[in-house]
Design an enzyme around this catalytic site. Structure first.
Site, PDB file in Angstrom:
ATOM      1  N   SER A 201       0.804  -1.225   0.000  1.00 25.92           N
ATOM      2  CA  SER A 201       0.000   0.000   0.000  1.00 25.92           C
ATOM      3  C   SER A 201       0.836   1.274   0.000  1.00 25.92           C
ATOM      4  CB  SER A 201      -0.963   0.001   1.188  1.00 25.92           C
ATOM      5  OG  SER A 201      -0.268  -0.192   2.402  1.00 25.92           O
ATOM      6  N   HIS A 254       1.289   4.882   4.200  1.00 26.32           N
ATOM      7  CA  HIS A 254       0.361   5.518   3.262  1.00 26.32           C
ATOM      8  C   HIS A 254       0.717   6.984   3.051  1.00 26.32           C
ATOM      9  CE1 HIS A 254      -2.983   2.389   4.382  1.00 26.32           C
ATOM     10  NE2 HIS A 254      -1.944   1.844   3.780  1.00 26.32           N
TER      11      HIS A 254
END
Length: 276
Positions: A201, A254
């Protein structure tokens, strides 16, 4: 490469490509939502655009049909396959995109066979000072996923964004984005949670930031991300930070990945503008 135009009708696109081939200009078609026409030799751009304007005035002109007959491509050059979903996967993804996807799947299978902890001991961010020179660890954390939803979500975005970058900008660009974002997002995440984390991610967020800003500042690059999707990405970060869903998320990775992607897109578009 330079994107010249897009056609909704693939047969029309093929007709123009065939005609330009008879004029000594090589164009290529990339199938996405539409048939995108790309020119490798940018020095011929003005000539191609002039021919395109004439073509659009009367695409049914016999000379264009004759060009298709001459090149043997009157059937639009498309192959209608029995498995269009697999064909779409293959057409959008280059070798780097596929390699990372396969690696993630193999590691996920290994984690289910021998256990998460065993694989993490092999691939996790260095969890002991004695491991700091095992350099692969700074990157291999991206291959580990801890649930089916986790890996499916990440691989879908990786294929969608990474495939576009590789097809439009080349494998080298995708490798650079992946390596830098894996390293920096991993560094930030281990500061937040320690070394026991994993997932693609951080790289996915880097690609989101890169594709969105590159498309905004350099539309000719041929890559873009709808603003609604970048807003979704930001909301997902907020949701993870506030723990709205009660899920363990790599919030540091992230945020770091998104910043890395935005920064790389800004630098690349700045350099592109200087060259022009």
């Amino acid at each position: 490469m330079l994107m010249i135009t897009s056609f909704a009708n693939p047969r029309v696109a093929q007709a123009f490509v065939d005609y330009m081939a008879t004029q000594g200009v090589i164009l290529t078609i990339q199938q996405h939502n539409q048939s995108d026409i790309w020119l490798a030799d940018e020095s011929q751009a003005e000539r191609v655009r002039a021919e395109l304007a004439r073509f659009m005035e009367n695409p049914g002109d016999p000379r264009y049909l004759a060009a298709s007959w001459q090149s043997g491509q009157t059937n639009s050059g498309l192959r209608y396959r029995r498995f269009p979903f697999l064909a779409t996967l293959r057409e959008r993804a280059g070798p780097v995109t596929w390699t990372v996807m396969v690696a993630c799947v193999l590691v996920y299978i290994a984690m289910n066979l021998v256990g998460d902890q065993t694989v993490m001991v092999w691939l996790a961010w260095p969890f002991d000072p004695a491991l700091k020179f095992e350099f692969w660890r700074y990157f291999t954390h991206i291959f580990m996923h801890f649930s089916l939803m986790h890996i499916l979500f990440n691989l879908l975005w990786w294929w969608y964004l990474g495939g576009a970058v590789e097809k439009r900008l080349g494998s080298g660009k995708l490798i650079v984005i992946t390596v830098i974002s894996a390293l920096l997002s991993g560094y930030v995440q281990q500061k937040f949670s320690g070394p026991w984390f994993g997932g693609l991610s951080g790289v996915v967020y880097a690609l989101m930031g890169y594709v969105w800003l590159r498309g905004e500042r350099d539309p000719q690059s041929g890559i873009y991300l709808q603003r609604g999707l970048i807003i979704f990405a930001l909301l997902w970060i907020v949701a993870g930070w506030l723990d709205w869903f009660g899920m363990s998320m790599a919030n540091g990775a992230h945020i770091a990945g998104l910043i890395v992607g935005l920064a790389m897109a800004f630098v690349d578009t700045l350099n592109a503008r200087k060259r022009t």
